[in-house]
Design a protein around this motif. Sequence first.
Motif, PDB file in Angstrom:
ATOM      1  N   PHE A  35      18.689  39.463  46.952  1.00 23.23           N
ATOM      2  CA  PHE A  35      19.856  39.261  47.174  1.00 23.23           C
ATOM      3  C   PHE A  35      20.964  39.030  46.056  1.00 23.23           C
ATOM      4  O   PHE A  35      21.997  39.470  46.284  1.00 23.23           O
ATOM      5  CB  PHE A  35      19.919  37.979  48.289  1.00 23.23           C
ATOM      6  N   MET A  56      23.808  41.830  45.669  1.00 20.77           N
ATOM      7  CA  MET A  56      25.325  41.133  45.605  1.00 20.77           C
ATOM      8  C   MET A  56      25.923  41.486  44.215  1.00 20.77           C
ATOM      9  O   MET A  56      27.099  41.284  44.126  1.00 20.77           O
ATOM     10  CB  MET A  56      25.480  39.627  45.799  1.00 20.77           C
ATOM     11  N   GLY A  97      29.043  29.555  45.337  1.00 20.06           N
ATOM     12  CA  GLY A  97      29.115  29.602  46.633  1.00 20.06           C
ATOM     13  C   GLY A  97      30.336  29.384  47.498  1.00 20.06           C
ATOM     14  O   GLY A  97      30.679  30.003  48.569  1.00 20.06           O
ATOM     15  N   ASP A 117      33.249  37.891  41.371  1.00 12.19           N
ATOM     16  CA  ASP A 117      31.906  36.801  41.396  1.00 12.19           C
ATOM     17  C   ASP A 117      31.571  37.119  40.000  1.00 12.19           C
ATOM     18  O   ASP A 117      31.431  35.913  39.261  1.00 12.19           O
ATOM     19  CB  ASP A 117      30.916  37.183  42.200  1.00 12.19           C
ATOM     20  N   LEU A 129      21.604  36.529  55.934  1.00 15.88           N
ATOM     21  CA  LEU A 129      21.501  36.904  54.392  1.00 15.88           C
ATOM     22  C   LEU A 129      21.420  38.526  54.404  1.00 15.88           C
ATOM     23  O   LEU A 129      22.057  38.923  53.498  1.00 15.88           O
ATOM     24  CB  LEU A 129      20.199  36.348  53.867  1.00 15.88           C
ATOM     25  N   ILE A 134      25.045  39.283  55.086  1.00 13.38           N
ATOM     26  CA  ILE A 134      26.031  38.943  53.747  1.00 13.38           C
ATOM     27  C   ILE A 134      25.885  40.067  52.409  1.00 13.38           C
ATOM     28  O   ILE A 134      26.567  40.356  51.957  1.00 13.38           O
ATOM     29  CB  ILE A 134      25.829  37.451  53.211  1.00 13.38           C
ATOM     30  N   ARG A 136      29.838  40.317  52.442  1.00  8.62           N
ATOM     31  CA  ARG A 136      30.248  39.051  52.663  1.00  8.62           C
ATOM     32  C   ARG A 136      31.423  38.940  53.727  1.00  8.62           C
ATOM     33  O   ARG A 136      31.508  37.981  54.764  1.00  8.62           O
ATOM     34  CB  ARG A 136      30.117  38.000  51.600  1.00  8.62           C
ATOM     35  N   ALA A 144      29.090  32.840  56.987  1.00  8.18           N
ATOM     36  CA  ALA A 144      28.806  33.215  55.518  1.00  8.18           C
ATOM     37  C   ALA A 144      28.700  32.267  54.300  1.00  8.18           C
ATOM     38  O   ALA A 144      27.640  32.397  53.727  1.00  8.18           O
ATOM     39  CB  ALA A 144      29.559  34.732  55.187  1.00  8.18           C
ATOM     40  N   THR A 145      29.979  31.514  54.323  1.00  5.99           N
ATOM     41  CA  THR A 145      29.850  30.716  53.260  1.00  5.99           C
ATOM     42  C   THR A 145      28.887  29.673  53.206  1.00  5.99           C
ATOM     43  O   THR A 145      28.429  29.512  52.134  1.00  5.99           O
ATOM     44  CB  THR A 145      31.268  30.047  53.134  1.00  5.99           C
ATOM     45  N   TRP A 149      25.447  31.302  52.484  1.00  5.41           N
ATOM     46  CA  TRP A 149      25.322  31.867  51.099  1.00  5.41           C
ATOM     47  C   TRP A 149      25.164  30.708  50.158  1.00  5.41           C
ATOM     48  O   TRP A 149      24.364  30.706  49.151  1.00  5.41           O
ATOM     49  CB  TRP A 149      26.430  32.799  50.852  1.00  5.41           C
ATOM     50  N   THR A 150      25.807  29.597  50.435  1.00  2.71           N
ATOM     51  CA  THR A 150      25.977  28.429  49.443  1.00  2.71           C
ATOM     52  C   THR A 150      24.709  27.830  49.638  1.00  2.71           C
ATOM     53  O   THR A 150      24.004  27.321  48.662  1.00  2.71           O
ATOM     54  CB  THR A 150      27.129  27.220  49.935  1.00  2.71           C
ATOM     55  N   PHE A 159      21.803  29.238  50.179  1.00  5.04           N
ATOM     56  CA  PHE A 159      20.886  30.121  49.406  1.00  5.04           C
ATOM     57  C   PHE A 159      21.080  29.820  47.793  1.00  5.04           C
ATOM     58  O   PHE A 159      20.292  29.772  47.248  1.00  5.04           O
ATOM     59  CB  PHE A 159      21.050  31.553  49.719  1.00  5.04           C
TER      60      PHE A 159
END
Lengths: 266, 278
Positions: free
Chosen positions: B36, B40, B86, B97, B166, B169, B173, B183-184, B187-188, B190
């Motif tokens: 992931f 990303m 995240g 990012d 996931l 995302i 995302r 998603a937020t 993802w956070t 994760f």
Amino acid sequence: MSPAIEIHNLLVTGTDRCRLDVADFRAEPGTLLALMGPNGAGKTTLLHACLGLATVARGTVRVLGTQVETLSAADRARLRRRIGYVPQILSARGELPLTVREVVAIGRTARAGCGRRLTREDWQTVDRWIDQLGLSSLAHHSFGEISGGEQRKTILARAMAQEPELLLLDEPTAHLDLGWRERIVETIDTLHSQTRLGVILVCHELEVLPVACRHVVLLNQGRVAANGTPESVLTSQSVSALYGARFQAVHQHGRHAVIPGGGAHD
Amino acid sequence: MPSSPAEVRMIDLLFWAPVMAGGALAGASSGMLGTFIVGMRIPFLGVCVAHAALAGAVFGSLAGLAGPQLLLPALAGAMVTSLSLGLLNPGHARLDDNTVLSALFSATMGLAFLGIGLHGRYGQSDHDVRSLLWGSLNFCRWRDVWLMLAATAALLIYVVAFFKELRAILFSRPLAEASGIRATAVWTGFLVLTAVTLTVNLQTVGGLMIYALINNPAAAAFQLVRGCRRALLWSAGLGAFSGLGGFLLAALTDLPSGAVIVLVSSALLGLATLLRHR
């Protein structure tokens, strides 16, 4: 039946480039409406306002009977599950191992529920839309390896697999060659005639308007400049004035086109 | 005293068993995260979280904590970094990012070295925290292995439970968010587990080896297979192979284990790239 989209007195000031100031906008359920205008006119911002992705400074946005700007995060997510959205810019991460089938399955993800696996019925829906959009032979190919037109179809199939009540298409033919552009236009036309789904189509080119599109809203500098049938809104004068160059608008058999430098009269 | 060569080998094996298990677990969990993280395009996250954990441990050490107690401030440092990334909304933030990660990395590295400098000023030993930077795989014991196993199991459960979210995302995302996927939040969650896993792995494999084990197995898996689930399995498998195979190769050749593990994972990526282009 409530309108698919109803906007009153909307002001969005979130982005530098585009300020959206729309007094009234209405899209009836089941209609295919085109949202046109020059770059920075506010077309994508209007779609984002409908999805609850833009910060609304003033006014109301009702989508599928739900007032968007006052929704909690959870309710906004619930509303978005009812809207199929095809964005203007696709993921450019060509190295990703996701197959076409997996990308289409993203359309079922939110509907299936957080933390739950996709059911056999979900996968049947995914495969049905892959088949319907002619992508069966590519189902197990990597998304990054297929052509731009095939990627657009895949994203469209993903939106349809969501079984939406409203489809928002943001320049679905951008960067495609003439053949693929026409295939996507035909696909949108067929989808609309088969499902009677409300479709908001953002586009720049008149050639992209499908035959079924009988309602065009022209945006300029964040405001609605014209509203009506393609023939009444997209005249040679209006297109020339809007884009700052001479164009002749041609309307034939329900399709539309412009000829550059063709004079300022119909 | 062992009386035969076979007995000596058995004692050796028992001694090195937690080291081998630790190497394989660190490789498998980092490989799983890498699917992931590399997908990303934020492989720098591994180094960034490792240095944030180091900064946390340094200030924990200054506060008088030592040994396994340093895990808690290290975890706190890693969590702050992961949560910052995240919760940042890519639609609203005008920062990529990787730019955010670079800013967080420089800040946490600055804090870590400031803390190490303060150890000298106050006459405290910084040995415990320095070992976190480089890791000490050869000193991995069963207690460390159980901790790594618990973190890997938690990560595995989360990835299995939220696999489809996931995957969405990973594809995009913003599109996942626009489709009604939380998603937020996913993802956070994760990234929080990333912080936990990397912090627990850090004391065994160190910050630099983590970077290689996150990036190389996942990148190699992307070269070799199609499909997110397959890529995840291959990435975890290649990570475990790098950790275990690298250690065994180092033992056979009497070379430093950390360096050999990194080189094995790099060689796997090179081989995968060659195989793909054949």
